[in-house]
Write a protein that holds these residues in place. Structure first.
Motif, PDB file in Angstrom:
ATOM      1  N   PRO A 154      -6.574  -0.019  -2.938  1.00 50.17           N
ATOM      2  CA  PRO A 154      -7.278   1.265  -3.061  1.00 50.17           C
ATOM      3  C   PRO A 154      -7.755   1.477  -4.499  1.00 50.17           C
ATOM      4  N   HIS A 155      -8.712   2.371  -4.648  1.00 51.30           N
ATOM      5  CA  HIS A 155      -9.248   2.658  -5.980  1.00 51.30           C
ATOM      6  C   HIS A 155      -8.316   3.615  -6.716  1.00 51.30           C
ATOM      7  N   LEU A 156      -7.996   3.261  -7.957  1.00 48.60           N
ATOM      8  CA  LEU A 156      -7.235   4.143  -8.834  1.00 48.60           C
ATOM      9  C   LEU A 156      -8.097   4.478 -10.043  1.00 48.60           C
ATOM     10  N   SER A 157      -8.001   5.703 -10.508  1.00 47.32           N
ATOM     11  CA  SER A 157      -8.747   6.098 -11.705  1.00 47.32           C
ATOM     12  C   SER A 157      -8.165   5.396 -12.927  1.00 47.32           C
ATOM     13  N   ARG A 158      -8.893   5.469 -14.042  1.00 46.64           N
ATOM     14  CA  ARG A 158      -8.425   4.836 -15.281  1.00 46.64           C
ATOM     15  C   ARG A 158      -7.065   5.371 -15.687  1.00 46.64           C
ATOM     16  N   ARG A 159      -6.872   6.683 -15.640  1.00 47.63           N
ATOM     17  CA  ARG A 159      -5.601   7.290 -16.024  1.00 47.63           C
ATOM     18  C   ARG A 159      -4.485   6.907 -15.055  1.00 47.63           C
ATOM     19  N   GLU A 160      -4.816   6.848 -13.774  1.00 45.60           N
ATOM     20  CA  GLU A 160      -3.807   6.445 -12.795  1.00 45.60           C
ATOM     21  C   GLU A 160      -3.351   5.019 -13.047  1.00 45.60           C
ATOM     22  N   ARG A 161      -4.305   4.124 -13.363  1.00 47.18           N
ATOM     23  CA  ARG A 161      -3.939   2.738 -13.656  1.00 47.18           C
ATOM     24  C   ARG A 161      -3.079   2.657 -14.911  1.00 47.18           C
ATOM     25  N   GLU A 162      -3.420   3.433 -15.926  1.00 44.16           N
ATOM     26  CA  GLU A 162      -2.620   3.429 -17.149  1.00 44.16           C
ATOM     27  C   GLU A 162      -1.190   3.877 -16.865  1.00 44.16           C
ATOM     28  N   CYS A 163      -1.046   4.939 -16.090  1.00 45.51           N
ATOM     29  CA  CYS A 163       0.281   5.457 -15.763  1.00 45.51           C
ATOM     30  C   CYS A 163       1.073   4.450 -14.934  1.00 45.51           C
TER      31      CYS A 163
END
Length: 249
Positions: free
Chosen positions: A177-186
């Motif tokens: 699934p697609h994760l936002s940049r901030r979600e990926r960082e977290c």
């Protein structure tokens, strides 16, 4: 038939197979053309399992799986263990270089000889998000491997497993699934063992915001725990094992 031509013909015909039986017959013919006596194309978890979703095609002598089950040796096959330690085909004579051979692993090899299974050559097939598998070509006990044909066998095994994945509806799976940049960082920091409080400090956001990013990532993967989320992102290579596991000193 020249071996390069054999591979081309097999690839074309394998793409037209409509069921396991057709693929098994095709692979049996091609493996014998290369000089092998047996083959086993399978997900390792298929041994002892009745799940039809798992891939399992083989021409091993009857009773071999039952022998492993009767002696509680399912899961001790050193060939399967070695398949997780390399990305290229290997002869079974190379097993001591790839895995530790304990009592149970040596017993599997000894029992195989009693079923007239001698040396073999295995091509690992490990796809993130799918069960570990392999394609093995083996000789009757006492017969030598056709060494000059192992490269062709490696190509044959790869094409055969691709066809089996199609028949068992594995192709097209594993799309993350697609994760936002901030979600990926977290998520990367979570995989490295950081708490929400630590993630917030590193990224310069509030603890609640860090918590919400992780929560949204869990929802995107449809998992209920952080441990499951970490497993998913490792599977999808969103986070590498080097990032998640501290280096040894």
């Amino acid at each position: 038939m020249p071996f390069a031509r054999l591979i081309d013909v097999f690839e074309a015909k394998a793409g037209l197979c409509c069921n396991d039986r057709d693929l098994k017959v095709l692979l049996d013919h091609a493996s014998r053309e290369l000089g092998f006596d047996y083959f086993a194309l399978l997900h390792h978890a298929s041994l002892g399992s009745a799940t039809q979703r798992l891939i399992r095609l083989d021409t091993y002598p009857p009773g071999w799986e039952e022998e492993l089950a009767a002696r509680a040796l399912i899961g001790a096959d050193p060939v399967h263990h070695a398949s997780l330690r390399t990305n290229i085909g290997f002869a079974w004579s190379e097993l001591p270089e790839l895995v530790a051979l304990g009592r149970r692993e040596l017993e599997v090899l000894e029992r195989a000889k009693r079923f007239d299974i001698g040396n073999g050559f295995t091509i690992p097939v490990n796809i993130p998000g799918e069960p570990a598998g392999s394609c093995s070509f083996a000789m009757r006990a006492g017969r030598d491997l056709p060494v000059q044909r192992l490269l062709c066998a490696e190509q044959l095994g790869a094409h055969a497993f691709r066809a089996a994945r199609r028949l068992h509806h594995y192709t097209g799976l594993g799309r993350s699934p697609h994760l936002s940049r901030r979600e990926r960082e977290c998520v990367r920091l979570l995989a490295a063992g950081k708490t929400d409080w630590e993630i917030a400090g590193i990224l310069g956001i509030s603890v609640e915001t860090a918590h919400q990013y992780v929560k949204r990532a869990r929802a995107a993967y449809d998992v209920v725990s952080r441990a499951q989320l970490v497993a998913c992102v490792l599977r999808d290579a969103l986070v590498s094992f080097d990032e998640a596991i501290p280096p040894t000193r």
